[in-house]
Structures are given as C-alpha cells and as structure tokens.
Design an enzyme around this catalytic site. Structure first.
Site, mmCIF file in Angstrom:
data_model
loop_
_atom_site.group_PDB
_atom_site.id
_atom_site.type_symbol
_atom_site.label_atom_id
_atom_site.label_comp_id
_atom_site.label_asym_id
_atom_site.label_seq_id
_atom_site.Cartn_x
_atom_site.Cartn_y
_atom_site.Cartn_z
ATOM 1 N N GLU A 69 0.882 -1.289 0.034
ATOM 2 C CA GLU A 69 0.105 0.092 0.166
ATOM 3 C C GLU A 69 0.969 1.122 -0.009
ATOM 4 O O GLU A 69 0.512 2.078 -0.558
ATOM 5 C CB GLU A 69 -0.927 0.108 1.096
ATOM 6 C CG GLU A 69 -2.075 -1.075 1.187
ATOM 7 C CD GLU A 69 -2.911 -1.070 2.056
ATOM 8 O OE1 GLU A 69 -2.976 0.066 2.869
ATOM 9 O OE2 GLU A 69 -3.102 -2.109 2.855
ATOM 10 N N ASP A 104 -2.005 -4.427 3.536
ATOM 11 C CA ASP A 104 -1.893 -4.860 5.072
ATOM 12 C C ASP A 104 -2.883 -5.871 5.447
ATOM 13 O O ASP A 104 -3.924 -6.394 4.646
ATOM 14 C CB ASP A 104 -2.639 -3.207 5.782
ATOM 15 C CG ASP A 104 -1.544 -2.229 5.532
ATOM 16 O OD1 ASP A 104 -0.486 -2.493 5.084
ATOM 17 O OD2 ASP A 104 -1.823 -1.360 5.745
ATOM 18 N N ASP A 146 -5.624 -6.670 7.316
ATOM 19 C CA ASP A 146 -6.738 -6.276 7.736
ATOM 20 C C ASP A 146 -7.820 -6.283 6.788
ATOM 21 O O ASP A 146 -7.779 -6.350 5.638
ATOM 22 C CB ASP A 146 -6.600 -5.000 8.702
ATOM 23 C CG ASP A 146 -6.248 -3.765 7.890
ATOM 24 O OD1 ASP A 146 -6.375 -3.694 6.636
ATOM 25 O OD2 ASP A 146 -5.571 -2.613 8.323
ATOM 26 N N GLU A 175 -9.570 -3.643 5.299
ATOM 27 C CA GLU A 175 -9.337 -2.775 4.308
ATOM 28 C C GLU A 175 -8.230 -3.213 3.425
ATOM 29 O O GLU A 175 -8.306 -3.196 2.053
ATOM 30 C CB GLU A 175 -8.899 -1.254 4.935
ATOM 31 C CG GLU A 175 -9.935 -0.693 5.610
ATOM 32 C CD GLU A 175 -11.418 -0.349 5.043
ATOM 33 O OE1 GLU A 175 -11.301 -0.287 3.736
ATOM 34 O OE2 GLU A 175 -12.460 -0.857 5.636
ATOM 35 N N TYR A 200 5.732 2.479 10.728
ATOM 36 C CA TYR A 200 4.517 3.240 10.422
ATOM 37 C C TYR A 200 3.673 3.829 11.306
ATOM 38 O O TYR A 200 3.510 3.383 12.387
ATOM 39 C CB TYR A 200 3.520 2.045 9.784
ATOM 40 C CG TYR A 200 2.581 2.420 8.524
ATOM 41 C CD1 TYR A 200 2.688 3.377 7.770
ATOM 42 C CD2 TYR A 200 1.344 2.236 8.989
ATOM 43 C CE1 TYR A 200 1.943 3.720 7.140
ATOM 44 C CE2 TYR A 200 0.205 2.763 8.324
ATOM 45 C CZ TYR A 200 0.596 3.615 7.289
ATOM 46 O OH TYR A 200 -0.559 4.181 6.704
ATOM 47 N N ARG A 211 0.407 5.017 11.389
ATOM 48 C CA ARG A 211 -1.124 4.784 11.249
ATOM 49 C C ARG A 211 -1.396 3.307 11.949
ATOM 50 O O ARG A 211 -1.456 2.401 11.017
ATOM 51 C CB ARG A 211 -2.008 5.309 10.261
ATOM 52 C CG ARG A 211 -1.840 6.587 9.855
ATOM 53 C CD ARG A 211 -2.816 6.838 8.628
ATOM 54 N NE ARG A 211 -2.175 6.893 7.352
ATOM 55 C CZ ARG A 211 -1.484 7.555 6.767
ATOM 56 N NH1 ARG A 211 -1.211 8.950 7.222
ATOM 57 N NH2 ARG A 211 -0.760 7.429 5.665
ATOM 58 N N HIS A 219 -0.092 -3.439 11.879
ATOM 59 C CA HIS A 219 1.143 -3.141 11.929
ATOM 60 C C HIS A 219 1.664 -3.389 13.113
ATOM 61 O O HIS A 219 1.098 -3.778 14.194
ATOM 62 C CB HIS A 219 1.256 -1.730 11.307
ATOM 63 C CG HIS A 219 0.535 -1.319 10.327
ATOM 64 N ND1 HIS A 219 1.264 -1.279 8.988
ATOM 65 C CD2 HIS A 219 -0.604 -0.886 9.928
ATOM 66 C CE1 HIS A 219 0.308 -0.931 8.064
ATOM 67 N NE2 HIS A 219 -0.832 -0.717 8.626
#
Length: 782
Positions: free
Chosen positions: A9, A82, A84, A86, A289, A291, A334
């Site tokens: 991403e 990632d 998850d 999303e 990372y 976020r 993350h």
DNA sequence: CAGTGAGCGAGCTTCCGCTTGACTT
C-alpha cells in the site's frame, strides 16, 4: 524486468521491501484504495441486493495504469497489502482491476518490515479471503448509506445550508462534544473544606525539618471551624509510621491514538500536526508506520531496544514485556510506532526532532524495568481530640523506566489537586511536633473538562469509532463543518473561604481564585448542538455510542462466513430507510428555538434560534404585521445559555451617537467586528472601544484621521469613470471599482499627471496581460 | 468589508478508510 511484481500500500514500504527481496522482485505501491463507490445514486443498486458500483477515482488512474502495465509483463503477482479488512479489500480490488483470478493470486501478509518476516511471508502465500473482503464491502456500503441518506436531510431541514454533513463517525464525535458541554453547563459545584497542617520538627538525625499533613474533609464551614477550635492548645505526636513498597510500570509503546495524546499533552501539538510530522519521519525511514492500533514490537525491534537500554543504562534497566491490546476493535496490521534504529538520536528533520525523541523515549521505556517506590505514611495524633492527621511522602528507590520517560495525564485523571507527593522527612514514632499553622481551605468540585483534540481521539478509540487513519481527518471535518470550534476560554474569578489557626487564634478570610479557564479546547457551536439534537431525535440507533461496536460484531460474522453481507446491510437498511423517509416528510425545520421572555417595550416574544446566517435573537414573529427585529449572537454566546438581559443588550446596536457635519454617526458590530458608520463610510472600531458605551467625541478623531490618511493616499480621482489613482505600499496604482491595476514602472513617477485616456489604456493593458501566475497555470494545464 | 433572517427550488453538496503528492502567494 523482474519476474515478480509485489504490491504493497505504501511507497515507503515498497522501497524497503525491494531492498530485502532483491532483483527477482519489483515492488510497487498502490497508494491505498484504488477504487471506490461512484457518487451517483450512492453507487449502490439498492434494489439489486445492494450491488456496489465501483470506479477508479481520477487521482488513482495513473497508479492503476502503471500497475496494469507492470502486471502484464510479470510472471507472478504478489498482493502484500496490509493484513486487515481494508487491506484484504484493496487486494481484491487489485485483482478486479488487473484482471487476476482471486483464487489463484498469491496473497501474503506481514506485520513488520524485517528480512525474516518478509522472507517467511513469501514462503507461505495464501489465497484472498473473500469473506473478509465482503465484510469490508458491507462496512463501506453501510457508511455510504448512512452518510448519503442523512446529509441530504440536513440540507433540507436546516436553515443554514452550507454543505452540512452527517455520518457514522463524525456525528457521534460531535455528540460527544455536545454532551460534555451540556454536562458542564448543568454542573453545580459543591464545596468541601480541606484541612492542611504545617509542622516543624527535628528529624531522627536531629535536623530541623518542616512538612505538611492532611486532616479530614468537612462539608461546611461550621464543621471545619469546630475542628480547628478543638485543636486550640493541642499537642501533636507521631502516632505511627507505615512504610509500603510500590512500583510503577511503563506504558505500552505508541499507537496512533496514544501518540496523538502524548504529543498534545507534552508538546502541545494538534492531531494533524502530529500526523504530518510522523509521516515525514516515516518517509525518511526514521520510524515504523505511524497509522497503527497495535502495541506489539517485532523480535528484531525488541533486540535492538534491549541492546540500546543495556548500552545506555546497564542490564538492570532491561525488563522486556509483551503488551496486549486492550481495544477489541484493533486490527493490528502493523507494529507499534517505534524508531527503526534505536541508536539514532538525531533526525535531520528539525521540526520533527521533538516528536522523534518522544517516540524514542516511549519505546525505550516500554522495555525498561519497573520503577520502585516507597510510600511512607505517618499518622499524627492530636491531644485535644480523637482525630488523626496524615502526612505521606514517596521516595523513589529505583528509577527504572522513569529515567527516560514519564507519561503525562489528562486533567480528568488527576486525583485531587496535588498528585505528586514529595518526600517525607524521617520521623520517629512518638516524637513531638510543633504546629506552625493549620488551615481549612474551601475547595470546589469541578465538572469534567472539555475535550482536547487528543482526548476526543482517545474517547473515540475507546468506543471503537474511527480508525488510526481517520482520527485527524474526522476532527478536521467537524471543525470545517462548523459543528465544533477549537478555542480558549477565560476563567472567572470566584471567592473561596479559608480559616487559619495560628498561635491558638482562628482567622477567617475570603480569598479569590480563577476557575474555568481552558486552552485549545473543543466547544460545540449552536449549529453542532442543534444538528446533534435533531439526529438523536430521529436516528437514535445510528447516533448511539454503541452503534459502531454492534455493527463491527456483524462485520466479524461476515468475515467468519456466518452471515451474508447483503443480508446484514439489508437488515440495517430497511428500518433505517423508513426513518429517513419519515423524517424527510414529517420533521419540522431545525431551528433550536428557545423562548427568552417578553420585550417590555412591545410586549412581543423574545426568542433565540438558528437563522440563515447563524445563531441569533429575535423580537416578534415573522407573521406579525411589523417586521421582527434581529440581532446576531456574539462569538462566545450560545442559544442554550444566553439570558434575556444579554439578548436585550444585543438589540442596543446599531446605536446612533449623534451628528457630525450634518449626518448621523452610528456604531454597530458587523461581519468584521465593531465599526462606525458615517456618511456612507465605515470605520473600524479598535478593541479598546466598547460599541455599547462609546461616545460621539471619542469616535470623531477616528473618522477625521482615516479621512486624512485616505486623502494622503489619493493622487487623483476621475469622478465620472469611478477611477482613482492611489498611493499604496508598492507605489502608485489604479483602482477601478473593487479591482486594482498596476501602473507601469516608467510612468509611476508622473502618476499625478496621467490623463483619463492614458489610465484607461493601462487598465486594458493590464487585463490583456494578466500577472504571471495565471499565465503559468494556463500553460501547465495544456 | 460593515447585509441578511422567508421561500421559490436550478444545481450543487455529502460518507469512511486506505494512501501521498502537486498546487500556489
């Protein structure tokens, strides 16, 4: 051309991974989501089982095009978005757009960007999890439905209609702020009297020392006074001493939310500033990372951290811990936020140095030893009554993690007024003490404090509302919509009583303190309050604090394959849509109207309400023959709290002060603050003048001075053409109506001699050759 | 710069979550 194309991403991640994987892999980033629901008709076929209609947004076309080309040339494609909901959806969208078969494409995941983690991920590819993808689609579609059904209701029902909006996250965020404000408004402080006794004595080594002890609390002045009286002529002795060991443990390493909170408390940063700086640190490779909702650290990181602790402070400061996430909604794609290399203390991004240090310290502390404390409590007996006073102190036996880091607290977590305890001198049981003085002080209870940006984020996170990537944007949204504003509040002076016992005499005093002052807090606007009430009234389910948590459970069911996503969306939509239609049809306009009383002059009703241009007060009804009178509320005033007298005060403007040169001089408050109007001219009124009390002879000099200044500025006037030649800070220029035009340099000196024809030509020239900026822009667009 | 306050209804706005640039005065 590499055989393998691996897609992540974030571009910063892509760079690092490419280095790790070597030349067989080309690593590219897709920059987050590459498709979204189209906006027309919500982008959803409601009638057809909520089939979504996806498009590639304009700003993603370039990325998608590039990925398509690379995909064609590559033998194998690896989706490494990632891990998850999303991330899984992004991988699925990539399949759809790149024409890949989801059941054949290799999907890999890792939680940390380290060589072993990535190599092991590549060895263990899996397939796309379509259930998880469907859970994301349900989330996306539900959010679109809520936002795009509710917002239009506000456009219809609100008198102020400048792009208002509502949504699952933002509307609840505003609700939190609104409810806190009302709690504060309704708060009635109660007071108690606290007893403090100040002693002098010789400690066990014979040194002269002084310290403080506390007594009981009393609900009223009488009780406190009686106690003080009962102490007159008393002797004081140390009755017993208790020593208790205690320890403190360090907090977990940073997540997005805790980083925003600490940066707010320690550095005074707003959440978006924190995120911009963190982003820079991340892009430059200084931190992991930024976020994230995870508090875990990779094995490699742990080694790096403990190594650094050992080198800087010695082995006894090392104490490793695995932190667990308290938050159920966490998706942990993350690591926690940490420096990439612990031996790096300086970053070459000057603005971000402080934030980096904060992250460094918190990371270090998280793997450092507990701090060991010793708490000593001495009880002091009073010869004339049965009460005991308590003196306590804390000694740090071993600093442990406190060597590098101490977490700050929010004001609502503070216990009492003084939370930090000092040291207590070493005393002996049975020893006599001299009372210097004893004081009873009236203390008031306080309402919960207003939210800061960061404490709102904390609250949202606790409720499971919003994600690390949206906390900062959500706050920006509610500020931009005008539901909430960030500002300071001045405190008010309040009396409090004290009783002092010294030399066997009691003296009563009334002292003053400042209370209620707040800095950089979030206040709801009238708009925010009124909209929130409306939404709660008609959509209490969506506005409920538990709504997100409940639907998150359902998304989990979809992810587990137990529920079909369209069924879940339909179960929500059917009753919701009924409420929407019903509200559109039957709900009254949102006005927030509040009766204030009757105007004694006219006998008409005085109300406060929302108007087309914001909150206002009004005398009379619009159905009356005579037009009602209107006045805008002042910045700090609110429909909910304005009093009748304050409202009537607002109607005192505009005030006519008198006459000057045959025309009236009046004062009022306009869009840009207080002003004086005279003879079709306006003059700003400086802060030191109060528009409600200012007198004519005070304002006349303002008029005269400004006129004079204007005269000096004016070179020439062409009355008929409405053109003026004026002197500005950059030299003479032409003013026609509201527009300004330059005078060519060569002609500036003789500006006073210019004729109307020459000036007109200059204006034409200026229009034909607009300033460079426009020229460049046009060229760039081609 | 300094007004307005109702309603007609063209044509527009709006959500949440992923991720970074490319613009200018």
């Amino acid at each position: 051309m590499a055989k393998n194309l691996l897609i992540v991403e974030s571009p910063a991640k892509a760079k690092t991974i490419e280095k790790i994987l070597g030349k067989d892999f080309e690593v590219k980033s897709c920059f987050g989501h590459i498709r979204d629901l189209e906006k027309d008709d919500m982008g959803i076929d409601v009638q057809n089982n909520f089939q979504p209609r996806y498009i590639v947004p304009e700003d993603k076309e370039k990325v998608v095009k590039e990925l398509k080309q690379l995909a064609k040339k590559s033998e194998e494609i690896w989706l490494a978005t990632d891990e998850d909901r999303e991330g899984e959806a992004i991988s699925w969208h990539l399949c759809e757009v790149l024409g890949l078969d989801p059941s054949l494409t290799k999907r890999i995941v890792f939680h940390e960007i380290t060589k072993p983690a990535i190599e092991s991920a590549v060895k263990n590819p899996r397939k796309l999890d379509l259930n998880l993808v469907n859970a994301q689609q349900a989330r996306r579609i539900l959010d679109r439905i809520v936002g795009f059904e509710l917002s239009p209701i506000l456009w219809r029902k609100m008198s102020m209609k400048n792009n208002l909006s509502a949504g699952r996250v933002q509307s609840v965020a505003v609700r939190i702020i609104a409810e806190r404000e009302r709690e504060i408004n309704a708060f009635v402080p109660s007071s108690t009297f606290r007893i403090d006794a100040f002693f002098t004595a010789k400690d066990i080594t014979g040194k002269a020392v002084s310290f403080k002890a506390e007594g009981s609390k009393y609900n009223n002045e009488d009780g406190a006074e009686k106690f003080l009286q009962s102490c007159i002529g008393a002797n004081y002795k140390v009755a017993d001493i208790q020593v208790k060991p205690s320890k403190r443990t360090p907090p977990a390493p940073f997540t997005t939310s805790t980083l925003q909170q600490e940066a707010g408390r320690k550095l005074g940063y707003g959440v978006s500033r924190t995120m911009i700086l963190a982003q820079k640190l991340y892009e430059a490779g200084y931190i992991s990372y930024m976020r994230t909702d995870s508090v875990s650290l990779s094995e490699t990181a742990m080694e790096n951290i403990t190594g650094q602790i050992g080198a800087e402070y010695g082995k006894k400061y090392i104490q490793t811990r695995k932190f667990k996430n308290k938050n159920e909604s966490a998706q942990e794609a993350h690591e926690a936020i940490r420096p990439t290399y612990m031996d790096r203390r300086q970053v070459d991004i000057p603005d971000a140095q402080k934030l980096y240090e904060l992250i460094w310290k918190r990371t270090m502390a998280s793997q450092m030893a507990d701090a060991e404390l010793e708490k000593t409590t001495a009880r002091i007996s009073i010869s004339t009554n049965k009460d005991l006073l308590t003196a306590s102190g804390e000694v740090l036996k071993f600093d442990g993690f406190l060597k590098v880091y101490m977490e700050s607290r929010d004001e609502d977590e503070e216990e009492g007024d003084e939370k930090t305890e000092g040291m207590l001198p070493p005393l002996a049981v049975g020893q006599d003490l001299n009372l210097k003085e004893m004081k009873a002080t009236e203390r008031f209870s306080r309402p919960a404090p207003r939210y800061t940006e960061a404490s709102l984020v904390k609250k949202l996170e606790e409720l499971g509302i919003g994600r690390p990537s949206t906390y900062a944007p959500t706050i920006s949204t509610i500020l931009k919509r005008g539901y909430v504003e960030k500002r300071d509040k001045e405190g008010v002076v309040r009396d409090f009583r004290t009783l002092l016992l010294a030399k066997d005499k009691i003296t009563k005093k009334t002292e003053q303190e400042n209370t209620g002052a707040e800095k950089s807090k979030l206040f709801p606007t009238d708009l925010g309050l009124v909209v929130t009430d409306f939404l709660i009234q008609h959509f209490d389910d969506v506005m409920d604090y538990g709504f997100t948590a409940r639907i998150e459970n359902e998304f989990d069911e979809i992810a587990n394959g137990k529920v079909k996503w369209n069924k879940m969306v339909d179960d929500f939509y059917t009753p919701f849509k009924k409420d929407v239609d019903n509200t559109m049809e039957t709900a009254e306009r949102i006005s927030g109207e509040r009766d204030l009383g009757i105007d004694p002059a006219t006998g008409k009703k005085v109300i406060a309400r929302m108007g087309r241009f914001g909150p206002m007060v009004q005398i009379g009804d619009s159905n009356d023959e005579e037009k009602p009178r209107f006045a805008k509320l002042k910045q700090e005033q609110s429909i909910e709290t304005i009093s009748f007298d304050e409202a009537m005060e607002l109607f005192k403007l505009p005030r006519v002060l008198g006459e000057f040169e045959g025309s009236p001089v009046s004062v009022s408050i306009g869009r840009f603050g207080p002003y004086i109007a005279h003879d079709k001219q306006f003059y700003s009124l400086a802060k030191e003048f109060d528009p409600y009390s200012v007198m004519l002879d005070e304002v006349l000099p303002i008029i005269v001075e400004k006129r004079q200044a204007k005269l000096e500025r004016t070179i020439k006037v062409f009355e008929k053409e409405k053109i003026q030649l004026l002197r500005g800070p950059y030299g003479p220029y032409i003013k026609k109506g509201l527009r300004n035009f330059p005078i060519p340099k060569e002609q500036q000196e003789k500006a006073a001699d210019l004729g109307i024809e020459e000036v007109k030509k200059m204006i034409e020239e200026a229009i034909a050759n607009p300033p460079k900026k426009n020229f460049r822009k046009k060229k760039a667009q081609k």
